[in-house]
Structure formats: C-alpha cells, structure tokens
Design a protein around this motif. Structure first.
Motif, PDB file in Angstrom:
ATOM      1  N   TRP A  65       0.871  -1.180   0.000  1.00 12.13           N
ATOM      2  CA  TRP A  65       0.000   0.000   0.000  1.00 12.13           C
ATOM      3  C   TRP A  65       0.913   1.237   0.000  1.00 12.13           C
ATOM      4  N   TYR A  66       0.604   2.124  -0.938  1.00  9.43           N
ATOM      5  CA  TYR A  66       1.302   3.401  -1.006  1.00  9.43           C
ATOM      6  C   TYR A  66       0.302   4.521  -0.713  1.00  9.43           C
ATOM      7  N   VAL A  67       0.818   5.617  -0.168  1.00 10.04           N
ATOM      8  CA  VAL A  67      -0.019   6.787   0.078  1.00 10.04           C
ATOM      9  C   VAL A  67       0.571   7.978  -0.669  1.00 10.04           C
ATOM     10  N   GLN A  68      -0.306   8.795  -1.222  1.00  9.27           N
ATOM     11  CA  GLN A  68       0.137   9.999  -1.925  1.00  9.27           C
ATOM     12  C   GLN A  68      -0.611  11.188  -1.321  1.00  9.27           C
ATOM     13  N   TYR A  69       0.098  11.986  -0.538  1.00  7.10           N
ATOM     14  CA  TYR A  69      -0.500  13.186   0.024  1.00  7.10           C
ATOM     15  C   TYR A  69      -0.598  14.248  -1.072  1.00  7.10           C
ATOM     16  N   PRO A  70      -1.520  15.177  -0.936  1.00  9.36           N
ATOM     17  CA  PRO A  70      -1.749  16.156  -2.003  1.00  9.36           C
ATOM     18  C   PRO A  70      -0.464  16.827  -2.462  1.00  9.36           C
ATOM     19  N   GLY A  71      -0.203  16.749  -3.755  1.00 14.48           N
ATOM     20  CA  GLY A  71       0.961  17.396  -4.341  1.00 14.48           C
ATOM     21  C   GLY A  71       2.276  16.708  -4.089  1.00 14.48           C
ATOM     22  N   GLN A  72       2.242  15.512  -3.518  1.00 18.50           N
ATOM     23  CA  GLN A  72       3.492  14.831  -3.191  1.00 18.50           C
ATOM     24  C   GLN A  72       3.627  13.519  -3.968  1.00 18.50           C
ATOM     25  N   HIS A  73       4.773  12.879  -3.774  1.00 17.66           N
ATOM     26  CA  HIS A  73       5.010  11.611  -4.447  1.00 17.66           C
ATOM     27  C   HIS A  73       4.445  10.453  -3.616  1.00 17.66           C
ATOM     28  N   LEU A  74       4.449   9.286  -4.204  1.00 15.04           N
ATOM     29  CA  LEU A  74       3.972   8.101  -3.512  1.00 15.04           C
ATOM     30  C   LEU A  74       4.977   7.680  -2.450  1.00 15.04           C
ATOM     31  N   GLN A  75       4.451   7.328  -1.296  1.00 14.07           N
ATOM     32  CA  GLN A  75       5.292   6.851  -0.204  1.00 14.07           C
ATOM     33  C   GLN A  75       4.781   5.491   0.240  1.00 14.07           C
TER      34      GLN A  75
END
Lengths: 115, 112
Positions: free
Chosen positions: B35-45
């Motif tokens: 599972w990856y998360v992408q906060y607004p305007g950022q890259h996938l973490q």
C-alpha cells in the motif's frame, strides 16, 4: 539519504516542442521505473530498466516517447514532439534487485503541461 | 493478465471514524503486496508491505493491512483516522517480475 531525484519539478511548454525529463535513482538501486499519472488513467508504468538495460517498454504510449539510461545514476524520458494529451505527472522510481520483493521508492515527479 | 481492483474511488470520513479500503487482485501465483499513500501534491510513499509470514502487517501512522489469500484481498485498515490522513491510497501487487501493478487509487477525505 538522498531519495530519487527528478527534474524539473514543473514544465510548461507548447505543443510540438521536445520535452526531456530527468531522473537520478537512489545509489545502489539497479531497477528504474518511469510512470505517468493522470486523473483518467491513474498510474501507468511506461518503461523499466534493470542495470541500465530497458526490460519492458510496452507501456510507452507511442514512438514520440523514448527513454534512456546511459549509466546507473541517470535516466531520461523524452517526448518529441509533445502534444497536449501528454500533460500529466511523470514519476520516476527505483528499487533494489528483485529478490525478496523490494518496494519501489518514488521521486517527487515532474508536472508536465503541454499547451 | 494481472489486475488490481480498488472498488472505493472516494471515501469521506469524519475524524476518529474507522477506515477500511478494499483491494483485490487477480493473480494465481506468489505475490508481494504493497500500500502506497500519496498526500496532495506529493510523491507516492510506502505505507506498508507484505512479503510472507504473518498475514496481518502493520505499517506507519497506525495503518495495517490483512492479506487473505483465499479472497485475493489485501485490505487497508485504520481504527481511527485523522484529518492528516487525507490523501490518495494505492494498492499494488508485485508478481514474478519486479514491476508493480497499481490499483486506480482511493481518495480519502477526512473531515475535521
């Protein structure tokens, strides 16, 4: 520890121009991936390299797109000529060798707008 | 062909509500799951990953996911969401090759 570095962060250009996106993977990673992200199609894998050699480029949309990896620390994705439908965020990612299922580490992306 | 399905496109929750995001994949062999998360305007973490062993894996920021092999599922959960969890969440499956197959993502909006 430096992560994956992409440049430029933003690119705005007119259609028909050549666009070059750049990526520096994490040192020691031998896999490099280029993705495109759009609202309509989500995240799409365009191409990936192993030890600087392109392994799978089936995701590259058409001949206007090309990618190179001249050495282990640098890759480019080029679009020539560019079209408005190429507007998207382009991500580069890198990972270690395949054994053990290594996660990919993503760069900050290049937001490309073709006018 | 492999595919990853995330059935929830947009989830809206109030703070402190519990979260479960669905992820199903189609591949009969051994898989690694992420599972990856992408906060607004950022890259996938990377949020969490499953390779083998305990099918319940814990990730960062209080997230966990459970691999249910018989259901080809890897659902993401969090008992109590916060406003800062507002982001887009991507499930990804890695098969024999090293590339990832991503789901279309689920946008989570947490209302304070």
């Amino acid at each position: 520890d430096a992560g994956v570095i992409q440049s430029p962060r933003h690119e705005v250009t007119e259609m028909g121009q050549e666009v070059t996106l750049r990526c520096k993977p994490i040192s020691g990673h031998d896999y490099l991936f280029w993705y495109r992200q759009t609202m309509m199609r989500g995240l799409e894998l365009l191409i990936y390299f192993n030890n600087n050699v392109p392994i799978d480029d089936s995701g590259m949309p058409e001949d206007r797109f090309s990618a190179k990896m001249p050495n282990a620390s640098f890759s480019t994705l080029k679009i020539q000529p560019s079209e408005p439908r190429d507007s998207a965020v382009y991500f580069c990612a890198s990972s270690l060798r395949r054994a053990g299922g290594q996660p990919q580490h993503f760069g900050d992306g290049t937001r490309l707008s073709i006018l | 062909a492999q595919s990853v399905s995330q059935h929830n496109h947009h989830v809206i929750l109030s703070e402190a509500a519990s979260l479960e995001l669905g992820c199903n994949y189609s591949y009969g062999g051994t898989v690694n799951l992420f599972w990856y998360v992408q906060y607004p305007g950022q890259h996938l973490q990377l949020l969490l990953k499953y390779f083998s062993g305990d099918p319940l894996v814990k990730g960062i920021k209080g997230f966990e996911a459970e691999f249910i092999k018989s259901k080809f599922s890897f659902n993401l959960r969090k008992p109590s969401v916060q406003w800062s969890d507002t982001a887009e969440y991507f499930c990804a499956v890695q098969t024999g090759a090293n590339n990832l197959f991503f789901g279309t993502g689920t946008r989570l909006t947490v209302i304070p």
